[in-house]
Design an enzyme around this catalytic site. Structure first.
Site, PDB file in Angstrom:
ATOM      1  CB  SER A 180      48.379  -6.694   8.855  1.00 36.10           C
ATOM      2  OG  SER A 180      47.750  -5.420   8.867  1.00 36.10           O
ATOM      3  CG  ASN A 235      56.192   0.550  16.431  1.00 34.17           C
ATOM      4  OD1 ASN A 235      56.187   1.325  17.385  1.00 34.17           O
ATOM      5  ND2 ASN A 235      56.047   0.966  15.181  1.00 34.17           N
ATOM      6  CD1 TRP A 236      54.530  -2.546  22.058  1.00 38.54           C
ATOM      7  CD2 TRP A 236      54.658  -1.634  24.103  1.00 38.54           C
ATOM      8  NE1 TRP A 236      54.903  -3.545  22.944  1.00 38.54           N
ATOM      9  CE2 TRP A 236      54.989  -3.009  24.199  1.00 38.54           C
ATOM     10  CE3 TRP A 236      54.677  -0.863  25.269  1.00 38.54           C
ATOM     11  CZ2 TRP A 236      55.335  -3.622  25.412  1.00 38.54           C
ATOM     12  CZ3 TRP A 236      55.018  -1.472  26.472  1.00 38.54           C
ATOM     13  CH2 TRP A 236      55.332  -2.826  26.538  1.00 38.54           C
ATOM     14  CE  LYS A 237      52.505   1.011  14.451  1.00 36.59           C
ATOM     15  NZ  LYS A 237      51.740   0.939  13.207  1.00 36.59           N
ATOM     16  N   GLY A 257      52.923  -4.240  15.109  1.00 40.30           N
ATOM     17  CA  GLY A 257      52.182  -3.155  15.745  1.00 40.30           C
ATOM     18  C   GLY A 257      51.050  -3.719  16.589  1.00 40.30           C
ATOM     19  N   GLY A 258      49.863  -3.783  15.997  1.00 39.52           N
ATOM     20  CA  GLY A 258      48.661  -4.173  16.731  1.00 39.52           C
ATOM     21  C   GLY A 258      48.812  -5.461  17.547  1.00 39.52           C
ATOM     22  N   GLY A 275      48.539  -1.723   9.883  1.00 42.90           N
ATOM     23  CA  GLY A 275      47.341  -1.394  10.654  1.00 42.90           C
ATOM     24  C   GLY A 275      46.047  -1.588   9.889  1.00 42.90           C
ATOM     25  CG  HIS A 308      56.917   3.373  11.590  1.00 40.56           C
ATOM     26  ND1 HIS A 308      55.677   3.801  11.169  1.00 40.56           N
ATOM     27  CD2 HIS A 308      56.787   2.058  11.888  1.00 40.56           C
ATOM     28  CE1 HIS A 308      54.835   2.784  11.232  1.00 40.56           C
ATOM     29  NE2 HIS A 308      55.482   1.709  11.662  1.00 40.56           N
ATOM     30  CD  GLU A 332      52.224   4.373  12.052  1.00 37.99           C
ATOM     31  OE1 GLU A 332      52.714   4.472  13.187  1.00 37.99           O
ATOM     32  OE2 GLU A 332      51.594   3.358  11.672  1.00 37.99           O
ATOM     33  CD  GLU A 391      56.855  -1.691   9.514  1.00 42.93           C
ATOM     34  OE1 GLU A 391      56.314  -2.458  10.310  1.00 42.93           O
ATOM     35  OE2 GLU A 391      56.952  -0.468   9.716  1.00 42.93           O
TER      36      GLU A 391
HETATM   37  P1  PGA Z   1      50.751  -3.375  12.363  1.00 47.01           P
HETATM   38  O1  PGA Z   1      51.943  -2.289  12.432  1.00 47.01           O
HETATM   39  O2  PGA Z   1      51.342  -4.696  12.793  1.00 47.01           O
HETATM   40  O3  PGA Z   1      49.709  -2.868  13.300  1.00 47.01           O
HETATM   41  O4  PGA Z   1      50.295  -3.415  10.938  1.00 47.01           O
HETATM   42  C1  PGA Z   1      53.244  -2.613  12.046  1.00 47.01           C
HETATM   43  C2  PGA Z   1      54.136  -1.411  12.139  1.00 47.01           C
HETATM   44  O5  PGA Z   1      53.701  -0.297  11.802  1.00 47.01           O
HETATM   45  O6  PGA Z   1      55.312  -1.517  12.545  1.00 47.01           O
END
Ligand code: PGA
Length: 253
Positions: free
Chosen positions: A213, A9-11, A234-235, A173, A95, A97, A167
């Site tokens: 994470s 997920n590149w956000k 994500g990251g 993050g 998600h 967010e 999640e």
């Molecule tokens: P993260 O994000 O790996 O940076 O914690 C995961 C996500 O929000 O899908």
């Protein structure tokens, strides 16, 4: 046996040209991956160009959201037909967010899930609790409400086409990852909720990713858990070497 699914997920990261570069690196890195489904979710802006890069490869395209309406006066939004046309197969929905910053509710998650399925695409449905909710002892209530909301009026056949991403919000993050045991316990609970709704054969077939994470150094332990069928990353998905290391951990299970 459930097939592992590792999704990046590149956000709101990477310009279009950076996205194309990263997609090319990932395509190259995973060309010999046989058993793990690999998915990347760039921004809408980059999605069409990334689609051209991944076409005919073993990397699948996702987008990070859709609107549930077909078209019209919804400034800033993108419809399912638009993402279908470019060849996306998955849509990330709900998600944390989106829930936290953009007013996503159980109802809008459900509308988006139905719209995605009706177009023949597959939703990755995100659920998860905040730290306050976990510490307050309402983890199971929160997850049950999110699952029941997302799957409202969905048939067993449709449920089988979905992927759940569990999640924990406190792990996204932050670098604070759930322990293998915390993740496994919660994922088993998520599966039990699916069993209550759809019965054993559906709940045993539905894939449940862990997200929050996940990194190369913790992926092996997490992916080794019985009820963890992949990751929403994500990251660590923003660099092909760390993303590939997580895919390799899935392949090695
Ligand atoms: P993260 O994000 O790996 O940076 O914690 C995961 C996500 O929000 O899908």
């Amino acid at each position: 046996m459930r097939q592992y699914i590792i999704a990046g997920n590149w956000k709101m990261n990477k310009t279009v040209s950076e996205s194309v570069t990263l997609a090319k690196q990932i395509v190259e890195a995973v060309k010999d991956v046989k058993n793990t489904e690999v998915v990347i979710a760039p921004t809408y802006l980059a999605a069409a160009k990334v689609a051209d890069v991944v076409k005919g490869t073993n990397v699948k395209l996702a987008v990070q959201d859709i609107h549930w309406k077909d078209q019209g006066a919804f400034t800033g939004k993108v419809s399912i037909d638009m993402v279908k046309e470019i060849g996306a197969e998955y849509v990330i929905i709900g998600h944390s967010e989106q829930r936290q910053y953009f007013h996503e509710t159980e109802e809008t998650v459900n509308l988006k899930v139905k719209k995605t399925l009706s177009a023949g695409l597959k939703p990755i449905i995100c659920i998860g609790e905040t730290l306050e909710e976990r510490n307050g002892g309402i983890l199971e209530n929160v997850l049950t409400t999110q699952i029941k909301g997302a799957y409202q009026d969905l048939s067993a056949d449709d449920a089988l086409k979905t992927v759940i991403a569990y999640e924990p919000v406190w792990a996204i993050g932050t670098g604070v990852v759930a322990t293998d045991e915390q993740a496994q316990d919660t994922q088993a609970f998520v599966r039990s909720v699916m069993k209550n709704i759809y019965g054993e054969s559906v709940s045993e077939a539905v894939r449940i990713q862990y997200g929050g994470s996940m990194k190369p150094d913790n992926a092996k332990g997490l992916l080794g858990q019985k009820d963890i069928d992949g990751g929403l990353i994500g990251g660590a998905a923003l660099k092909s070497d760390s993303f590939f290391a997580i895919i390799a951990a899935a392949e090695a299970q």
